[in-house]
Design a protein around this motif. Sequence first.
Motif, PDB file in Angstrom:
ATOM      1  N   LEU A  11       0.784  -1.219   0.000  1.00 10.44           N
ATOM      2  CA  LEU A  11       0.000   0.000   0.000  1.00 10.44           C
ATOM      3  C   LEU A  11       0.817   1.271   0.000  1.00 10.44           C
ATOM      4  CD1 LEU A  11      -2.805   1.312   0.255  1.00 10.44           C
ATOM      5  CD2 LEU A  11      -2.599   1.111   2.705  1.00 10.44           C
ATOM      6  N   SER A  41      -4.772   3.746  -2.639  1.00 11.17           N
ATOM      7  CA  SER A  41      -5.410   2.540  -2.105  1.00 11.17           C
ATOM      8  C   SER A  41      -6.793   2.402  -2.743  1.00 11.17           C
ATOM      9  CB  SER A  41      -5.549   2.650  -0.591  1.00 11.17           C
ATOM     10  OG  SER A  41      -6.240   1.538  -0.074  1.00 11.17           O
ATOM     11  N   PRO A  42      -7.102   1.242  -3.306  1.00 15.38           N
ATOM     12  CA  PRO A  42      -6.242   0.062  -3.423  1.00 15.38           C
ATOM     13  C   PRO A  42      -5.520   0.048  -4.769  1.00 15.38           C
ATOM     14  CG  PRO A  42      -8.430  -0.506  -4.123  1.00 15.38           C
ATOM     15  CD  PRO A  42      -8.462   0.962  -3.770  1.00 15.38           C
ATOM     16  N   ARG A 102     -12.182  -1.393  -4.399  1.00 13.55           N
ATOM     17  CA  ARG A 102     -11.387  -2.566  -4.754  1.00 13.55           C
ATOM     18  C   ARG A 102     -11.271  -2.640  -6.272  1.00 13.55           C
ATOM     19  NH1 ARG A 102     -13.113  -7.934  -1.833  1.00 13.55           N
ATOM     20  NH2 ARG A 102     -11.025  -8.495  -2.539  1.00 13.55           N
ATOM     21  N   ASN A 320      -2.841  -3.574   3.298  1.00 12.55           N
ATOM     22  CA  ASN A 320      -3.346  -4.051   2.007  1.00 12.55           C
ATOM     23  C   ASN A 320      -2.208  -4.445   1.099  1.00 12.55           C
ATOM     24  OD1 ASN A 320      -6.084  -3.701   2.498  1.00 12.55           O
ATOM     25  ND2 ASN A 320      -5.939  -1.511   2.075  1.00 12.55           N
TER      26      ASN A 320
END
Length: 326
Positions: A11, A41-42, A102, A320
Amino acid sequence: MQKPFIKIIILTFIIIQCSSNDKLTDEKVIKPIYRFKGEISPFCFSNNNKFFAYYILNGNKSSVILRSLKTGRKIYKFDADYIFRKGESKETLRYCKNFYYRLKFSPDNKFLVCVAYSSHPCYLGYFRIWSVKTGKLILYKNADASIPSFYISTGSKLFAFSRHSFKESSIKIINILTGEIIYNLPNTGRQTTFSPNGKLLAFSTIKQKIKIMSAFNGKILKTLEGHNSGIIELKFSPDSKYIVSSSLMENTTKIWKVQSIQKKPIYTLNNISNYNRAIKFLKSPLRVIFFNYPNIYFFSFKKKKIYTRLFLNQDDITVNSSIGVS
């Protein structure tokens, strides 16, 4: 046998490389070779490791950037903002204070998907699918629920996503080009994935089971039992013969054989809950990589055990990750 070439993006904009000369047999600390300034992110790798994409917020403007992994050159900048429907206004997003984003490439790298959702009390979600080649927006839809998981089938014809709200929990499978709903599966869990051969769809249920369904006719072929709490990740092996599932509350990861008569897992790995949802299979011989903060584990099917553990400096990473293998 030559070891695989592995790139890992974390990340905080770090690219970590394990070259083919590294011996992945002993515990070791690995250091980043690239760092990127900013807050992204992401992000995710394409399956052919030619591209990577990431979400970025600039003021009140949400965007997704697609770049070349080899050169870092920006290829496209996509709009990722919510599109208000007729009769809606900014009041629609009043209680949606925390949106989760996402990203995922389709198996053939033709499409890039961005899912955005907010949980209680808003329960609002939407997704976009873009063409990687042309940058054209292929599909935009509102889900009116959070979207914990999603996946594009091999061949890029079907898109499956889970919907979760205080009213219902379901999985929908739609035609990417037309937006038509092909299957609507009620009372499901939050995880779903297609097999690489495009024949199967696996999804979790609210009773912590895993169901395997035919992607052609919607028939349930098998039910796997073994988890006692919510499943946070599902992934097929490249040959579609195995499934890996993880449960955060159990702190376990289980490996299942799809064609086996048994409904129980063939391996259970304790203390690897895969909290960061980064699982990658390696071929020849078959192995699995798990990123479990702050370590990376390699599980060998042949040796039936974890044979390598890599340590990441905790100052370099947060929670992440995305793993790419070539």
